[in-house]
Scaffold this motif. Structure first.
Motif, PDB file in Angstrom:
ATOM      1  N   THR A  15      27.696  37.857  37.591  1.00  0.00           N
ATOM      2  CA  THR A  15      28.700  38.742  38.186  1.00  0.00           C
ATOM      3  C   THR A  15      29.948  37.967  38.581  1.00  0.00           C
ATOM      4  O   THR A  15      31.075  38.410  38.326  1.00  0.00           O
ATOM      5  CB  THR A  15      28.112  39.464  39.411  1.00  0.00           C
ATOM      6  OG1 THR A  15      26.960  40.193  39.000  1.00  0.00           O
ATOM      7  CG2 THR A  15      29.118  40.398  40.035  1.00  0.00           C
ATOM      8  N   TYR A  18      31.884  37.056  35.466  1.00  0.00           N
ATOM      9  CA  TYR A  18      32.560  38.233  34.919  1.00  0.00           C
ATOM     10  C   TYR A  18      33.826  38.558  35.715  1.00  0.00           C
ATOM     11  O   TYR A  18      34.895  38.784  35.143  1.00  0.00           O
ATOM     12  CB  TYR A  18      31.615  39.427  34.903  1.00  0.00           C
ATOM     13  CG  TYR A  18      32.251  40.687  34.405  1.00  0.00           C
ATOM     14  CD1 TYR A  18      32.449  40.899  33.053  1.00  0.00           C
ATOM     15  CD2 TYR A  18      32.688  41.670  35.294  1.00  0.00           C
ATOM     16  CE1 TYR A  18      33.052  42.059  32.586  1.00  0.00           C
ATOM     17  CE2 TYR A  18      33.291  42.824  34.841  1.00  0.00           C
ATOM     18  CZ  TYR A  18      33.467  43.011  33.488  1.00  0.00           C
ATOM     19  OH  TYR A  18      34.075  44.154  33.038  1.00  0.00           O
ATOM     20  N   SER A  21      36.496  35.990  35.078  1.00  0.00           N
ATOM     21  CA  SER A  21      37.078  36.193  33.752  1.00  0.00           C
ATOM     22  C   SER A  21      38.085  37.339  33.762  1.00  0.00           C
ATOM     23  O   SER A  21      39.149  37.251  33.133  1.00  0.00           O
ATOM     24  CB  SER A  21      35.990  36.479  32.721  1.00  0.00           C
ATOM     25  OG  SER A  21      35.143  35.389  32.575  1.00  0.00           O
ATOM     26  N   VAL A  43      38.429  40.453  29.527  1.00  0.00           N
ATOM     27  CA  VAL A  43      37.317  39.530  29.766  1.00  0.00           C
ATOM     28  C   VAL A  43      37.340  38.397  28.745  1.00  0.00           C
ATOM     29  O   VAL A  43      37.157  37.221  29.095  1.00  0.00           O
ATOM     30  CB  VAL A  43      35.965  40.273  29.731  1.00  0.00           C
ATOM     31  CG1 VAL A  43      34.812  39.310  29.880  1.00  0.00           C
ATOM     32  CG2 VAL A  43      35.919  41.338  30.803  1.00  0.00           C
ATOM     33  N   LEU A  47      37.822  34.521  29.768  1.00  0.00           N
ATOM     34  CA  LEU A  47      36.749  33.570  29.472  1.00  0.00           C
ATOM     35  C   LEU A  47      37.253  32.443  28.588  1.00  0.00           C
ATOM     36  O   LEU A  47      36.922  31.274  28.814  1.00  0.00           O
ATOM     37  CB  LEU A  47      35.587  34.300  28.811  1.00  0.00           C
ATOM     38  CG  LEU A  47      34.299  33.515  28.646  1.00  0.00           C
ATOM     39  CD1 LEU A  47      33.786  33.031  29.995  1.00  0.00           C
ATOM     40  CD2 LEU A  47      33.248  34.377  27.974  1.00  0.00           C
TER      41      LEU A  47
END
Length: 85
Positions: A15, A18, A21, A43, A47
């Motif tokens: 989490t 995420y 990101s 995302v 990332l």
């Protein structure tokens, strides 16, 4: 994967990765496709930036990595000034 504590820690870590990101990806510029959507998701962009910043040599991207870490800090403008105190 049978220990609940380990699964909980893994989900918490996923989490956080995420959310980080998404925070990084929102700042990224990308081309728009013909239908108006981004060519890469927020995302994916975030990332890729995080992996790029963390995989470089130690002295090469310290400023970039510190900028990405500072995204976790609360903004100063959301404090008392915006409420009217």
């Amino acid at each position: 994967m049978t220990l609940p504590g380990h699964v909980t820690r893994l989900l918490c870590l996923l989490t956080l990765a995420y959310v980080w990101s998404v925070l990084v990806g929102i700042d990224q510029e990308t081309v728009l496709k013909t239908h108006g959507r981004r060519a890469w998701s927020v995302v994916t962009l975030g990332l890729r930036s995080l992996v790029r910043a963390s995989s470089r040599q130690v002295g090469a991207s310290v400023d970039e990595l510190l900028h990405l870490i500072r995204l976790w800090m609360p903004h100063q403008t959301t404090g008392a000034e915006s409420v009217g105190y």
